[in-house]
Design a protein around this motif. Structure first.
Motif, PDB file in Angstrom:
ATOM      1  N   GLU A 123       0.822  -1.211   0.000  1.00 51.18           N
ATOM      2  CA  GLU A 123       0.000   0.000   0.000  1.00 51.18           C
ATOM      3  C   GLU A 123       0.855   1.261   0.000  1.00 51.18           C
ATOM      4  N   SER A 124       1.833   1.285  -0.893  1.00 52.82           N
ATOM      5  CA  SER A 124       2.737   2.436  -0.967  1.00 52.82           C
ATOM      6  C   SER A 124       2.187   3.544  -1.867  1.00 52.82           C
ATOM      7  N   TRP A 125       1.015   3.349  -2.402  1.00 55.54           N
ATOM      8  CA  TRP A 125       0.374   4.336  -3.260  1.00 55.54           C
ATOM      9  C   TRP A 125      -0.114   5.536  -2.468  1.00 55.54           C
ATOM     10  N   HIS A 126      -0.505   6.587  -3.209  1.00 53.60           N
ATOM     11  CA  HIS A 126      -1.089   7.775  -2.583  1.00 53.60           C
ATOM     12  C   HIS A 126      -2.121   8.349  -3.546  1.00 53.60           C
ATOM     13  N   PHE A 127      -3.214   8.858  -2.997  1.00 53.57           N
ATOM     14  CA  PHE A 127      -4.305   9.423  -3.786  1.00 53.57           C
ATOM     15  C   PHE A 127      -4.489  10.878  -3.371  1.00 53.57           C
ATOM     16  N   THR A 128      -4.300  11.780  -4.305  1.00 58.71           N
ATOM     17  CA  THR A 128      -4.436  13.212  -4.045  1.00 58.71           C
ATOM     18  C   THR A 128      -5.640  13.710  -4.834  1.00 58.71           C
ATOM     19  N   THR A 170     -13.497  17.238 -10.477  1.00 61.49           N
ATOM     20  CA  THR A 170     -12.617  16.544  -9.528  1.00 61.49           C
ATOM     21  C   THR A 170     -11.565  15.777 -10.313  1.00 61.49           C
ATOM     22  N   LEU A 171     -10.343  15.817  -9.793  1.00 64.41           N
ATOM     23  CA  LEU A 171      -9.254  15.034 -10.367  1.00 64.41           C
ATOM     24  C   LEU A 171      -8.523  14.346  -9.227  1.00 64.41           C
ATOM     25  N   LEU A 203     -15.067   1.894 -11.386  1.00 63.15           N
ATOM     26  CA  LEU A 203     -16.251   1.068 -11.123  1.00 63.15           C
ATOM     27  C   LEU A 203     -17.099   1.648  -9.995  1.00 63.15           C
ATOM     28  N   ALA A 204     -16.451   2.160  -8.952  1.00 64.46           N
ATOM     29  CA  ALA A 204     -17.201   2.792  -7.866  1.00 64.46           C
ATOM     30  C   ALA A 204     -17.943   4.012  -8.386  1.00 64.46           C
ATOM     31  N   ALA A 205     -17.267   4.829  -9.192  1.00 65.33           N
ATOM     32  CA  ALA A 205     -17.907   6.031  -9.745  1.00 65.33           C
ATOM     33  C   ALA A 205     -19.120   5.648 -10.588  1.00 65.33           C
ATOM     34  N   THR A 206     -18.959   4.655 -11.452  1.00 68.66           N
ATOM     35  CA  THR A 206     -20.072   4.213 -12.290  1.00 68.66           C
ATOM     36  C   THR A 206     -21.252   3.772 -11.448  1.00 68.66           C
ATOM     37  N   SER A 207     -20.975   3.052 -10.367  1.00 65.71           N
ATOM     38  CA  SER A 207     -22.063   2.563  -9.514  1.00 65.71           C
ATOM     39  C   SER A 207     -22.806   3.709  -8.830  1.00 65.71           C
ATOM     40  N   LEU A 208     -22.157   4.880  -8.719  1.00 67.33           N
ATOM     41  CA  LEU A 208     -22.768   6.057  -8.088  1.00 67.33           C
ATOM     42  C   LEU A 208     -23.341   7.039  -9.110  1.00 67.33           C
ATOM     43  N   GLY A 209     -23.301   6.677 -10.392  1.00 64.28           N
ATOM     44  CA  GLY A 209     -23.816   7.556 -11.431  1.00 64.28           C
ATOM     45  C   GLY A 209     -22.866   8.691 -11.788  1.00 64.28           C
ATOM     46  N   ILE A 210     -21.577   8.501 -11.488  1.00 63.31           N
ATOM     47  CA  ILE A 210     -20.558   9.519 -11.732  1.00 63.31           C
ATOM     48  C   ILE A 210     -19.674   9.059 -12.883  1.00 63.31           C
ATOM     49  N   GLY A 211     -19.379   9.977 -13.793  1.00 62.76           N
ATOM     50  CA  GLY A 211     -18.519   9.674 -14.921  1.00 62.76           C
ATOM     51  C   GLY A 211     -17.056   9.751 -14.538  1.00 62.76           C
ATOM     52  N   SER A 212     -16.217   9.070 -15.318  1.00 61.35           N
ATOM     53  CA  SER A 212     -14.782   9.051 -15.023  1.00 61.35           C
ATOM     54  C   SER A 212     -13.992   8.839 -16.307  1.00 61.35           C
ATOM     55  N   CYS A 213     -12.707   9.177 -16.237  1.00 58.77           N
ATOM     56  CA  CYS A 213     -11.816   8.958 -17.370  1.00 58.77           C
ATOM     57  C   CYS A 213     -10.378   8.883 -16.862  1.00 58.77           C
ATOM     58  N   TRP A 214      -9.591   7.994 -17.451  1.00 57.92           N
ATOM     59  CA  TRP A 214      -8.166   7.899 -17.140  1.00 57.92           C
ATOM     60  C   TRP A 214      -7.456   9.073 -17.795  1.00 57.92           C
ATOM     61  N   ILE A 215      -6.636   9.759 -17.035  1.00 50.60           N
ATOM     62  CA  ILE A 215      -5.875  10.908 -17.528  1.00 50.60           C
ATOM     63  C   ILE A 215      -4.390  10.564 -17.412  1.00 50.60           C
ATOM     64  N   CYS A 260      -4.187   9.544 -13.497  1.00 55.73           N
ATOM     65  CA  CYS A 260      -5.147  10.377 -12.778  1.00 55.73           C
ATOM     66  C   CYS A 260      -6.548   9.928 -13.166  1.00 55.73           C
ATOM     67  N   VAL A 261      -7.502  10.255 -12.311  1.00 56.17           N
ATOM     68  CA  VAL A 261      -8.897   9.925 -12.572  1.00 56.17           C
ATOM     69  C   VAL A 261      -9.703  11.213 -12.577  1.00 56.17           C
ATOM     70  N   ALA A 262     -10.275  11.544 -13.729  1.00 61.31           N
ATOM     71  CA  ALA A 262     -11.220  12.658 -13.820  1.00 61.31           C
ATOM     72  C   ALA A 262     -12.569  12.138 -13.340  1.00 61.31           C
ATOM     73  N   LEU A 263     -13.241  12.932 -12.501  1.00 59.48           N
ATOM     74  CA  LEU A 263     -14.537  12.536 -11.959  1.00 59.48           C
ATOM     75  C   LEU A 263     -15.532  13.690 -12.080  1.00 59.48           C
ATOM     76  N   GLY A 264     -16.743  13.358 -12.448  1.00 62.47           N
ATOM     77  CA  GLY A 264     -17.805  14.350 -12.528  1.00 62.47           C
ATOM     78  C   GLY A 264     -19.030  13.742 -13.174  1.00 62.47           C
ATOM     79  N   PHE A 265     -20.043  14.572 -13.349  1.00 65.80           N
ATOM     80  CA  PHE A 265     -21.274  14.102 -13.975  1.00 65.80           C
ATOM     81  C   PHE A 265     -21.181  14.322 -15.478  1.00 65.80           C
ATOM     82  N   ALA A 266     -21.468  13.271 -16.225  1.00 75.68           N
ATOM     83  CA  ALA A 266     -21.370  13.321 -17.681  1.00 75.68           C
ATOM     84  C   ALA A 266     -22.325  14.363 -18.261  1.00 75.68           C
ATOM     85  N   ASP A 267     -21.845  15.105 -19.234  1.00 78.74           N
ATOM     86  CA  ASP A 267     -22.683  16.058 -19.946  1.00 78.74           C
ATOM     87  C   ASP A 267     -23.778  15.266 -20.660  1.00 78.74           C
ATOM     88  N   PRO A 268     -25.047  15.510 -20.322  1.00 77.21           N
ATOM     89  CA  PRO A 268     -26.129  14.713 -20.922  1.00 77.21           C
ATOM     90  C   PRO A 268     -26.296  14.958 -22.424  1.00 77.21           C
TER      91      PRO A 268
END
Length: 189
Positions: free
Chosen positions: A46-51, A95-96, A121-133, A163-171
């Motif tokens: 668990e040497s990772w870090h999430f900012t 959010t990033l 997967l967690a974001a999708t389950s909450l109705g939140i969009g995401s993308c690998w950056i 990085c993970v971009a997080l937010g609500f997808a533009d409808p």
């Protein structure tokens, strides 16, 4: 084929590259980050870090520093992005999450990839969009970028693996359908 809620969530996940201005809630961000910490990781170090960054000014500054690093690149495409006034590497997501790790273990990047997928997967389950950056991973050692991400909380001895971009997808932007390429899977019995 068999299915269940988890499998349906996996099939529903798509990369989102257009977001509304609506910020995700603190509770949802905490849930997504917790999912990251439950990802498999080598030797359970668990040497990772999430900012996580939700400050618009900080996100803009980060994008500007990444563009500054691109301008210095030998790659013409990166230089073009660096000079493009409208270019935003995180697609203006509200959010990033920067995912970093010590680079001393050969599996550090794989640990981060597992954590990133858990966040998707967690974001999708909450109705939140995401993308690998990826852009910060290629520029994190540029002195101006490094100085800034360290000030944000990324440990100095860490490499950014994604990085993970997080937010609500533009409808207004239709969700792309997923098609699995024929011949992708081989089963040997």
């Amino acid at each position: 084929m068999k299915t269940n809620e988890v499998l349906e969530n996996i099939k529903a996940r798509r990369s989102v590259r257009a977001y509304t201005d609506q910020q995700i809630s603190y509770e949802n961000l905490q849930t997504i980050l917790e999912a990251a910490t439950y990802a498999p990781n080598g030797m359970h170090y668990e040497s990772w870090h999430f900012t996580a960054i939700q400050n618009t000014d900080k996100l803009t500054e980060l994008n500007n520093r990444i563009k500054g690093a691109f301008v210095k690149s030998d790659d013409q495409r990166m230089q073009e992005r660096g000079h493009n006034q409208s270019y935003c590497c995180y697609y203006h997501a509200p959010t990033l999450v920067i995912v970093s790790n010590e680079s001393t273990q050969w599996w550090a990047g794989m640990d981060c990839a597992c954590a990133i997928e858990n966040m998707f997967l967690a974001a999708t389950s909450l109705g939140i969009g995401s993308c690998w950056i990826n852009q910060l991973g290629t520029t994190c050692d540029d002195p101006e970028v490094r100085e800034f991400i360290t000030s944000l909380g990324v440990p100095e001895n860490h490499k950014v693996y994604g990085c993970v971009a997080l937010g609500f997808a533009d409808p207004q932007i239709p969700k792309k359908e997923k098609t699995v390429k024929v011949g992708t899977v081989t089963i040997v019995k």
